[in-house]
Motif scaffolding. Structure first.
Motif, mmCIF file in Angstrom:
data_model
loop_
_atom_site.group_PDB
_atom_site.id
_atom_site.type_symbol
_atom_site.label_atom_id
_atom_site.label_comp_id
_atom_site.label_asym_id
_atom_site.label_seq_id
_atom_site.Cartn_x
_atom_site.Cartn_y
_atom_site.Cartn_z
ATOM 1 N N LYS A 135 0.615 -1.157 0.177
ATOM 2 C CA LYS A 135 0.050 0.216 0.163
ATOM 3 C C LYS A 135 0.760 1.212 -0.653
ATOM 4 O O LYS A 135 0.511 2.843 -0.976
ATOM 5 N N CYS A 140 -6.678 1.223 4.730
ATOM 6 C CA CYS A 140 -5.757 1.737 3.171
ATOM 7 C C CYS A 140 -6.969 2.886 2.687
ATOM 8 O O CYS A 140 -7.483 3.953 3.184
ATOM 9 N N ALA A 148 -8.172 4.356 -1.066
ATOM 10 C CA ALA A 148 -8.789 4.754 -2.377
ATOM 11 C C ALA A 148 -8.426 5.074 -3.292
ATOM 12 O O ALA A 148 -9.222 6.844 -3.661
ATOM 13 N N PHE A 207 -10.557 4.632 4.290
ATOM 14 C CA PHE A 207 -10.713 3.653 5.485
ATOM 15 C C PHE A 207 -10.225 2.877 5.944
ATOM 16 O O PHE A 207 -9.093 2.586 5.796
ATOM 17 N N LEU A 222 -17.261 0.687 8.004
ATOM 18 C CA LEU A 222 -16.091 1.173 7.139
ATOM 19 C C LEU A 222 -16.100 2.832 7.772
ATOM 20 O O LEU A 222 -17.604 3.308 8.182
ATOM 21 N N LEU A 234 -8.254 -5.344 5.389
ATOM 22 C CA LEU A 234 -8.473 -4.357 4.652
ATOM 23 C C LEU A 234 -8.174 -3.975 3.158
ATOM 24 O O LEU A 234 -6.615 -3.589 3.413
ATOM 25 N N GLU A 235 -7.882 -4.514 2.386
ATOM 26 C CA GLU A 235 -7.730 -4.478 0.774
ATOM 27 C C GLU A 235 -8.282 -3.383 0.144
ATOM 28 O O GLU A 235 -9.397 -3.255 -0.326
ATOM 29 N N TYR A 236 -6.993 -2.452 -1.111
ATOM 30 C CA TYR A 236 -8.346 -2.099 -1.482
ATOM 31 C C TYR A 236 -7.444 -2.265 -3.809
ATOM 32 O O TYR A 236 -6.650 -2.320 -3.450
ATOM 33 N N GLU A 243 -7.415 -0.824 -6.758
ATOM 34 C CA GLU A 243 -6.984 0.447 -7.879
ATOM 35 C C GLU A 243 -8.020 0.324 -9.226
ATOM 36 O O GLU A 243 -9.196 0.847 -9.409
ATOM 37 N N LEU A 248 -13.220 -2.842 -2.086
ATOM 38 C CA LEU A 248 -12.502 -2.973 -1.143
ATOM 39 C C LEU A 248 -12.654 -4.485 -0.864
ATOM 40 O O LEU A 248 -14.183 -5.114 -0.950
ATOM 41 N N TYR A 249 -11.422 -5.132 -0.296
ATOM 42 C CA TYR A 249 -12.088 -6.407 -0.315
ATOM 43 C C TYR A 249 -11.836 -6.778 1.747
ATOM 44 O O TYR A 249 -11.061 -5.956 2.256
ATOM 45 N N ARG A 297 -16.485 -8.926 -0.994
ATOM 46 C CA ARG A 297 -15.611 -7.663 -2.015
ATOM 47 C C ARG A 297 -16.930 -6.748 -1.592
ATOM 48 O O ARG A 297 -18.584 -7.156 -1.913
#
Length: 700
Positions: free
Chosen positions: A455, A593, A595, A602, A609, A638-640, A642, A647-648, A661
């Protein structure tokens, strides 16, 4: 004196006056009934080896059988897909050294009895101790007959028949009666709902609900002034009052897609995005799962014997540069585990991990704050190892010495870890080492989680604290200046010094030629160091949108964090988000993360969230995800994405392992044009929000 009649002997009756039953039973009634004549212990009827523990290699095997704890029972028996003839029982992996107790623990908060291990102790609340194991010596002591910590029940023979009778009675008789009771309650509920609806309709005519009011209904006839809470975007021109009520900082979610759901799974890794798929690893199942909504790959993983299954130890998955890594940092000597599969496409049926020897390079390190992410930078792999301390003479040949803290990390080519470069970077030169009183009052390392993080464009962000002493000529007073810098380890993206933070010169005062005591430090300095001794209170620092968030915590159900700006550079600040969070909220190392496509920050807090446009202000919103995700209590991440603008969220909830997701809608300038409706439902019943007054919508 009081007496109570038995609840199995009498049917519940509906009272016409109230519509309720004259008697109700809870789980305590059933467990109390069992506990009254069964008690607690291992049931050995026709099975003297019931729940007996054996030890092979690093695995404790608990033989098939039954046990009871104050009326609650546990069956260790073959599952529907297992062969009773070959079933060995339940297995638990133990650390290689130490003395442990194999226990059955009653956990009412999680509604289960779990078979696990704990360090040998003087007492074991809510537990039956089945055995003691010395994993280093390989010895097992059977404790089932020790009535102080376990005990056997029904040794004479007829208890199992009683239990079976009771279980059959519950299955065949009580369930039927409960079903009949449920039907009667539903019928009564429908009658009451109809009456309530009539009254509500009259009340609404007298006092119409305000714009922004939310109601739940399965009816489609709600009127044009009500909009369904489905996360869609509304313009301020069409619904000015509702947009004002919602506030303009409310991102919507297009869809919630449950990609992975495994019941009864207690441990999983973080989620990792690679080649258009989201990957996670399930420890007990030894499976690598890859999903993208239309495709699901399950890959069997071997060579993972070195991984431990402990709630306190995170398993870190990294998929980068055509390789897979699984790592654990158990924060003790020789407990840093790093596994590698040097060649990976994602289409394999199975892969084998190779254990990399890290013992020599982690010896003597403080690894409390190291997160073993692996990143790929210019074809080389990087991983954080830990921090070590050295001493150097003070300038000018003075008798005092400085303690210098350094970061240690490794850089290598996949498949050739044996020739890894072990590199270091200066960290926090803030302590005197040559004088006892000065050292005791010395500065502390401003630690937060240390990790190479994709990130952050594969960088490792960390704080470098320092104190400068400017004594007066008479050596009677010391005047200190403190600095706090956010640094980028390899200087590839953000530059060596992102921002200079606190730079306060204190008024001169008499000291013992040492750094000031805690009481003499400014309040913000306290916030910097408050979590330094507790890794559980830290996040991995994240940079994005010319800002960074260095530390975050939840206190009194509110998010508190330290942030600053690196372009242009600003002094860091301490903030509190003015959003009251649910009581079960919590943070994780991978909670934050940025976004970039949305221009939003977020923060995942287990129940939902939090989000904002800039960390400099306190204008935060909150999107509750409990209905779709549940409450994540372990392994949260938490992952984004792009490219996919999604968002995951991953982690373990009361329902097991989840990977969800959240598809974000196309970018709108909603800060000026409108707002997103909330995404709300309850048990499948949709929610509606009042958007206009009836006369505005044309309703009569």
């Amino acid at each position: 004196m009081a007496i109570f009649d038995g609840f199995f002997d009498f049917d519940a009756q509906v009272l016409e006056a109230t519509g309720k039953y004259d008697r109700e039973y809870s789980s305590e009634d059933f467990t109390g009934y069992y506990g009254a004549f069964i008690g607690s212990g291992v049931c050995v009827y026709k099975n003297p080896d019931s729940m007996k523990v054996s030890f092979e290699g690093s695995t404790a095997w608990i033989a098939p059988g039954y046990l009871f704890i104050v009326g609650y029972w546990l069956a260790n028996v073959p599952g529907p897909d297992e062969d009773p003839e070959t079933f060995q029982g339940y297995s638990i992996t133990l650390p290689s050294t130490g003395e442990y107790a194999i226990v059955a623990r009653l956990d009412l908060a999680r509604s289960l009895i779990e078979l696990t291990y704990t360090e040998k102790a003087d007492s074991y609340p809510d537990c039956l101790v089945l055995a003691y194991i010395d994993s280093g010596e390989g010895t097992v002591t059977d404790t089932r007959e020790d009535i102080n910590i376990c005990g056997k029940i029904d040794a004479l023979g007829d208890l199992s028949a009683k239990v079976q009778y009771a279980v059959n009675y519950i299955d065949n008789e009580v369930e039927a009666r409960l079903e009949e009771a449920r039907q009667q309650i539903e019928a009564q509920e429908q009658r009451l709902n109809a009456e309530i609806a009539k009254v509500a309709a009259q009340v609404e005519k007298l006092t119409p609900p305000a714009v922004g009011t939310v109601k739940f209904t399965a009816s489609q006839k709600v009127g044009p002034e009500w909009l369904r809470c489905d996360g869609s975007f509304i313009s301020e021109a069409d619904y000015p009052e509702l947009v004002a009520a919602l506030g303009k900082l409310t991102p919507g979610v297009g869809t919630y897609d449950l990609l992975v759901s495994y019941a009864n799974v207690q441990q999983m890794s973080n989620v990792c995005l690679y080649n258009g798929m989201a990957w996670t690893y399930l420890l007990k199942e030894q499976k690598l799962i890859g999903v993208n909504g239309t495709q699901a790959n399950e890959i069997s993983v071997s060579g993972v014997q070195g991984l431990v299954q402990l709630a306190a130890v995170d398993t870190v998955l990294s998929v980068c540069g055509g390789a897979v890594y699984l790592a654990q940092n158990n924060q003790s000597q020789n407990s840093f585990t790093l596994l590698e599969c040097e060649s990976f496409t994602g289409n394999e049926v199975s892969i084998e991990m190779t254990s990399l020897d890290t013992n020599s390079i982690t010896s003597g390190l403080d690894m409390s704050f190291s997160v073993p992410n692996v990143v790929d930078a210019n074809g080389k792999k990087l991983i954080m190892l830990g921090v070590f301390t050295t001493t150097v003479p003070a300038a000018g040949g003075a008798a005092l010495e400085w303690e210098l803290s350094k970061i240690k990390y490794a850089e290598w080519t996949a498949g050739d870890f044996a020739h890894a470069d072990i590199l270091t970077a200066d960290f926090t030169p803030v302590k005197y080492a040559g004088q006892a009183s000065a050292k005791a009052d010395g500065g502390r390392s401003a630690l937060t989680m240390l990790a190479f993080e994709h990130k952050n464009s594969d960088e490792a962000l960390f704080a470098q604290a320092s104190a400068y002493n400017q004594p007066d000529p008479g050596r009677q007073q010391d005047n200190f200046t403190f600095r706090f810098n956010i640094c980028s380890l390899k200087n590839q993206v953000f530059g060596n010094i992102i921002t200079e933070g606190l730079n306060n010169a204190f008024q001169p005062y008499i000291t013992n030629y040492g750094i000031p005591n805690d009481t003499e430090l400014p309040p913000l300095w306290h916030e910097i160091f408050k979590a330094s001794s507790n890794p559980a209170l830290n996040i991995i620092p994240i940079a994005g949108g010319s800002e960074y968030i260095y530390r975050a915590k939840i206190e009194n159900r509110k998010l508190h964090y330290i942030s600053g700006r690196y372009n242009p550079k600003t002094v860091y600040e301490y903030h509190t988000a003015d959003v009251q969070l649910p009581s079960r909220c919590r943070l994780f190392k991978e909670s934050v993360c940025y976004a970039s496509a949305q221009g939003l920050w977020f923060v995942f807090v287990g129940t939902g969230l939090m989000f904002c446009e800039t960390l400099e202000g306190e204008n935060w919103g909150y999107l509750d995800t409990q209905d779709d995700v549940g409450v994540i209590t372990q392994c949260g991440c938490l992952e984004y994405d792009e490219e996919g603008n999604a968002l995951y969220i991953s982690g373990v909830s009361t329902g097991g392992a989840k990977l969800v997701r959240l598809q974000l809608p196309p970018l709108y300038n909603y800060a000026n044009d409108g707002a997103w409706l909330p995404h709300i439902a309850s048990d499948g019943v949709p929610a509606y929000i009042k958007a206009k007054e009836p006369e505005e919508s044309g309703a009569v």
